[in-house]
Scaffold this motif. Structure first.
Motif, PDB file in Angstrom:
ATOM      1  N   ARG A  88       0.828  -1.224   0.000  1.00 53.15           N
ATOM      2  CA  ARG A  88       0.000   0.000   0.000  1.00 53.15           C
ATOM      3  C   ARG A  88       0.856   1.265   0.000  1.00 53.15           C
ATOM      4  O   ARG A  88       0.604   2.201   0.751  1.00 53.15           O
ATOM      5  N   TYR A 101      -4.275   8.529   8.475  1.00 59.39           N
ATOM      6  CA  TYR A 101      -4.603   7.099   8.370  1.00 59.39           C
ATOM      7  C   TYR A 101      -6.117   6.921   8.381  1.00 59.39           C
ATOM      8  O   TYR A 101      -6.679   6.165   7.585  1.00 59.39           O
ATOM      9  N   TYR A 151      -7.346  -9.782   6.961  1.00 61.38           N
ATOM     10  CA  TYR A 151      -7.415  -9.108   5.669  1.00 61.38           C
ATOM     11  C   TYR A 151      -8.305  -9.896   4.712  1.00 61.38           C
ATOM     12  O   TYR A 151      -8.240  -9.709   3.506  1.00 61.38           O
ATOM     13  N   HIS A 184     -11.706  -7.142  12.059  1.00 60.18           N
ATOM     14  CA  HIS A 184     -10.633  -6.158  11.834  1.00 60.18           C
ATOM     15  C   HIS A 184     -11.242  -4.868  11.289  1.00 60.18           C
ATOM     16  O   HIS A 184     -10.793  -3.770  11.588  1.00 60.18           O
ATOM     17  N   GLN A 252      -5.129   2.287  20.069  1.00 59.50           N
ATOM     18  CA  GLN A 252      -4.183   2.755  19.037  1.00 59.50           C
ATOM     19  C   GLN A 252      -4.364   4.258  18.797  1.00 59.50           C
ATOM     20  O   GLN A 252      -3.388   4.995  18.706  1.00 59.50           O
ATOM     21  N   SER A 328       0.123  -0.366   8.336  1.00 59.35           N
ATOM     22  CA  SER A 328       0.711   0.481   9.379  1.00 59.35           C
ATOM     23  C   SER A 328       2.158   0.129   9.706  1.00 59.35           C
ATOM     24  O   SER A 328       2.822   0.899  10.398  1.00 59.35           O
TER      25      SER A 328
END
Ligand code: NIG
Ligand code: FE
Length: 408
Positions: A88, A101, A151, A184, A252, A328
């Motif tokens: 990415r 982000y 993912y 996720h 986070q 990330s």
């Protein structure tokens, strides 16, 4: 047959007591070492060690000369997402140009972008790409790794990732633990129906995971705009029902109560911790969970580093891991994590090394067999190049000071 590592300049990361499973507070500042040492391996396990002067008589045994070199336990990377398809770097450039982000994720980038690519990749392609990553992290000293799904974001794609991890477990000499991170992000097909997505994960995916023995742990991204504390409680409860202890993503970007929920549900580890209130830190003292920081994620996203100096000073245990993933943290190098922790989080090299060996082994449920030089533990070892001291590892950042990794 026995094998001996001989003339080791310094053997470090020794724990005499095999029942000691993690190191807290001041204990983290100590790395027990022996200079001019030998180490004996039998049947893949550490069978003994000591001063060279006390080396037993060696008949017919293989020896590895470690003159000028340091021997320490191989790293345990307790948090990665290393099964992924595609990279990415477009988003990387978008962030340089000013997007955050969160903004990139809101435009359909981020996790959703990775999921689209993964869904169209074959199991074989994913396996080959992940294998290459495993070989790379091993060359930097990693001997055990936790790998998450997350993912896929559909029944088929999540199972595809978990089956790839199962194959990696069978084929690789690294010790691997598998974590189901279906929660996720909410995939586009379930937009506005997050509960429906969680229902699917719990009612359809978890039973297959159990039947095929596809996961050791369960995870959820508990974060503003992703999953709430109530969602995290649901997932952790379901995990418990299926025998999967939780290791969850919390704090986070925001502190919303994920830590307290994780403690309540007996999470094995609570990971990220970039944004912590004093209350969050205080509450961690009531738990056996392993707080886990991911400094290379902070570095790459330019977000705060977890306040681990304060946490260790208050007597807590801390683990460190890479978070290797395409969004990330597109890097799985533990030595760089150690450097970042020393430079940006003011951990001493001893604390940082304990955080990526003993304590990260605990965070993946293997500290009874991995993470230290202890008689009876697996002989998962790093033999460094000829370096002056272990302080050189974080100091000479970015380099690879590992000459050889012995796994069992
Ligand atoms: O741990 N924060 C959640 N998940 C990953 C990154 C996800 C992505 O951007 O692809 C992490 O940082
Ligand atoms: Fe992560």
């Amino acid at each position: 047959m026995k094998k001996y590592l001989v003339n080791i300049k310094q053997l470090t990361g020794i724990q005499e007591d095999i029942s000691k499973l993690k190191l807290k507070g001041k204990e983290m500042g100590i790395l027990h070492s022996i200079d001019n040492a030998y180490l004996e391996i039998e049947n893949g396990l550490i069978a003994g060690f000591g001063k060279m002067a006390n080396l037993p008589e060696i008949n017919d045994s293989e020896t590895i000369d470690c003159s000028g070199k340091i021997v320490l336990p191989a790293w345990c990377d307790s948090h990665t997402h290393l099964v992924f398809a595609g990279t990415r770097e477009t988003e990387f450039v978008d962030r340089i140009n000013g997007l955050t982000y969160e903004e990139i994720a809101a435009r359909g980038g981020g996790i959703i972008n990775s999921a689209k690519r993964l869904q169209s990749a074959s199991e074989e392609e994913l396996y080959q790409a992940a294998w290459t990553r495993l070989e790379e992290i091993k060359s930097y000293g990693t001997g055990a790794v936790e790998i998450k799904s997350g993912y896929g974001l559909s029944l088929d794609a999540e199972l595809k990732i978990l089956r790839v991890i199962k194959r990696l477990k069978a084929d690789s000499d690294l010790t691997i633990k598998s974590t189901f991170l279906g929660a996720h992000a909410v995939p586009p097909e379930f937009k506005g129906n997050k509960d429906g997505y969680l229902d699917m994960l719990i009612d359809k995916v978890l039973p297959i995971i159990k039947e095929e023995n596809l996961a050791d742990y369960i995870d959820i991204f508990c974060e503003t705009n992703y999953f709430t504390v109530a969602d995290a409680e649901r997932i952790m409860e379901a995990g418990t029902k299926y025998g999967l202890q939780s290791k969850i993503h919390v704090n986070q970007f925001t502190s919303i109560g994920g830590i307290q929920a994780g403690i309540k549900h007996n999470a094995l580890s609570l990971d990220h911790l970039e944004v912590m209130t004093d209350q969050d830190i205080t509450d961690l003292h009531t738990s056996e969970t392993m707080p886990t920081a991911l400094p290379s994620c902070s570095f790459f996203l330019k977000i705060p580093f977890a306040p681990v100096r304060k946490m260790i000073d208050e007597g807590l245990a801390i683990a460190l891991a890479t978070d290797y993933n395409p969004g990330s943290t597109p890097s799985g190098k533990i030595p760089f994590v150690i450097s970042l922790a020393c430079i940006y989080q003011r951990l001493t090299p001893e604390e940082a090394i304990n955080a990526v060996t003993m304590n990260s082994a605990y965070a993946m449920g293997i500290s009874d067999t991995h993470g230290s030089i202890t008689v009876g533990k697996k002989a998962n070892l790093i033999i460094t190049k000829e370096i002056s001291s272990y302080n050189y590892i974080p100091y000479a950042f970015g380099g690879n000071h590992v000459e050889r990794v012995v796994l069992g």
